[in-house]
Design an enzyme around this catalytic site. Structure first.
Site, mmCIF file in Angstrom:
data_model
loop_
_atom_site.group_PDB
_atom_site.id
_atom_site.type_symbol
_atom_site.label_atom_id
_atom_site.label_comp_id
_atom_site.label_asym_id
_atom_site.label_seq_id
_atom_site.Cartn_x
_atom_site.Cartn_y
_atom_site.Cartn_z
ATOM 1 N N ARG B 51 22.270 12.703 13.325
ATOM 2 C CA ARG B 51 20.795 12.652 13.600
ATOM 3 C C ARG B 51 20.221 12.575 12.425
ATOM 4 O O ARG B 51 20.640 12.856 11.455
ATOM 5 C CB ARG B 51 20.519 14.297 14.339
ATOM 6 C CG ARG B 51 21.573 14.772 15.303
ATOM 7 C CD ARG B 51 20.956 16.066 15.771
ATOM 8 N NE ARG B 51 21.845 16.532 16.805
ATOM 9 C CZ ARG B 51 21.985 17.843 17.201
ATOM 10 N NH1 ARG B 51 20.909 18.451 16.876
ATOM 11 N NH2 ARG B 51 22.810 18.249 18.141
ATOM 12 N N ASP B 53 16.049 13.564 11.428
ATOM 13 C CA ASP B 53 14.824 14.520 12.112
ATOM 14 C C ASP B 53 13.565 13.500 12.357
ATOM 15 O O ASP B 53 13.409 12.328 11.853
ATOM 16 C CB ASP B 53 14.305 15.655 10.954
ATOM 17 C CG ASP B 53 15.480 16.628 11.116
ATOM 18 O OD1 ASP B 53 16.110 16.743 12.129
ATOM 19 O OD2 ASP B 53 15.641 17.484 10.269
ATOM 20 N N TYR B 111 21.736 8.945 1.025
ATOM 21 C CA TYR B 111 20.257 9.323 1.489
ATOM 22 C C TYR B 111 19.595 8.966 0.266
ATOM 23 O O TYR B 111 20.029 9.117 -0.780
ATOM 24 C CB TYR B 111 20.115 10.776 1.612
ATOM 25 C CG TYR B 111 20.521 11.040 3.278
ATOM 26 C CD1 TYR B 111 19.818 10.802 4.429
ATOM 27 C CD2 TYR B 111 21.761 11.862 3.641
ATOM 28 C CE1 TYR B 111 19.873 11.217 5.433
ATOM 29 C CE2 TYR B 111 22.054 11.992 4.714
ATOM 30 C CZ TYR B 111 21.221 11.770 5.679
ATOM 31 O OH TYR B 111 21.574 12.096 7.104
ATOM 32 N N ARG B 198 16.229 17.062 1.756
ATOM 33 C CA ARG B 198 15.254 17.452 1.770
ATOM 34 C C ARG B 198 14.927 18.968 0.924
ATOM 35 O O ARG B 198 13.861 19.098 0.028
ATOM 36 C CB ARG B 198 14.251 17.713 2.955
ATOM 37 C CG ARG B 198 14.060 16.169 3.648
ATOM 38 C CD ARG B 198 13.893 16.169 5.112
ATOM 39 N NE ARG B 198 12.559 17.310 5.215
ATOM 40 C CZ ARG B 198 12.242 17.438 6.546
ATOM 41 N NH1 ARG B 198 12.815 17.171 7.588
ATOM 42 N NH2 ARG B 198 10.940 18.155 6.715
#
Lengths: 245, 245
Positions: B51, B53, B111, B198
């Site tokens: 997933r 966000d 990422y 994050r």
């Protein structure tokens, strides 16, 4: 005596119905007016260097406004950035002489037009760049852009409803360069007709795709007829880069 | 026998409530399901590599789906790009073996986290980059990132509600570089906990701003407690860059 200030403004045009205040639509000018009116506790109406259309962005739009009360430029800068929505940012605030006028005092402007020429669509560029589903030779674009330099009647490159009595403008430079995989067209001129940069971009892209030569562009200029030029390139690719005074 | 395909997908997360299908919200997975169901005239549910966000972007998300009917990858690629909204683009479609599974077969992911460190806000970066109102030394970020490399229990870097039985993951590399005036943090690992990138970004930025040293980061990792780490950096700065198989 009135105090006069010049703002340099960056915005993403996607969420705006353009620069100029209009009924029932979100505009950049109105967001600035609202914030300044709140800050000065007096109705303020900023004057832009010119309008930008819906979806068009700015890296360096300018505006000026006069007030009876004096506030420090730094305070106005910080205050505006804390009040404005995140798709508008103030880059600079300076005191200017009382007779400075963001539109009338402007000497020239630079527009940037961004093209993603690729058979594949990009999502990241959506709303920020014009997608042309083809490959384009940027050297060819450079060559054709050169023809626009100098003084010309740009009636062929103006939305018909916006034609003025005098459509002669001077292009100081028109160049093309790559920024990563984006074709950037940069045009500086002493004035621009409505949709002029977008029609120039659309006409050049069509000419390159169809293999038209320099004479085609010269002929389009000579005809002074919007119907002779190519399509108006997408608003999303256009950026008002800098206004010179 | 079923035919299996792998999609590589780019999207701007701003307009989505994340990847995964949910009631009354626009999601990337649902847009893909709708388009493929129309194309194959049969209900299709794509499996993502994982997933993302709400507000998080992807430069190379992957998904797979199985069908009874065979369509050429090129036809699926073109068809999807013509049906999907402009904030989703298909970059690649390939046939894969029947047992390929976008999530289970993934070996590692990279990422990218983008930071605009400046006292001045930028409008152009809004929704695409995290704005930190300060200057940051990217060499210092690089040094602190190195501590995350290798195998660690990342419980301190996971949204508490999403903690699993085993929170040990291996980071293959964590580096920092500048792209124009944007600080880019790139992290490749064999798996990521919820909000892990994050929280790492938020913790490192806080450490650099406050002058904390390597021991601070080591201590946060050792504590295995979300409360020891820094804030969760803004979703808008995060990009799923690539999934490796």
């Amino acid at each position: 005596m009135l105090y006069n200030k010049k703002l340099t403004i960056e915005y993403v045009g996607t969420g705006f119905a353009g620069w100029q205040v209009q009924l029932n639509a979100r505009t950049v000018q109105e967001e600035l007016n609202k914030a300044l009116t709140k800050m000065y506790k007096k109705k303020i109406n900023v004057i832009g260097s010119g309008r930008t259309d819906s979806g068009v962005h700015a890296l360096g739009q300018t505006a000026s406004f006069r007030t009876e009360r004096y506030l420090e430029p730094e305070a106005v800068h910080k205050g505006l950035n804390s009040m404005l929505p995140e798709d508008i940012a103030i880059l600079n605030v300076v005191d200017v002489p009382e007779d400075f006028h963001a539109q009338m005092s402007a000497v020239s402007k630079t527009y940037l037009y961004k093209i993603h020429a690729s058979v594949n669509r990009s999502a990241i560029y959506s709303g920020r760049v014009w997608w042309v589903k083809d490959t384009l030779d940027e050297n060819r674009i450079s060559e054709l852009l050169k023809i626009f330099e100098g003084e010309h009647d740009f009636s062929s490159f103006c939305m018909q409803a916006s034609l003025k009595e005098n459509n002669v403008r001077t292009i100081n430079f028109a160049k093309c360069y790559m920024d990563d995989d984006i074709i950037c067209i940069e045009i500086n001129g002493n004035g621009f007709l409505h949709n002029m940069v977008r029609i120039i971009a659309g006409t050049i892209v069509e000419a390159v795709r169809k293999g038209y030569d320099e004479n085609y562009i010269k002929n389009v200029i000579d005809k002074k007829d919007r119907n002779e030029a190519g399509p108006t390139a997408h608003a999303a690719g256009l950026y008002l880069k800098k206004v010179y005074y």
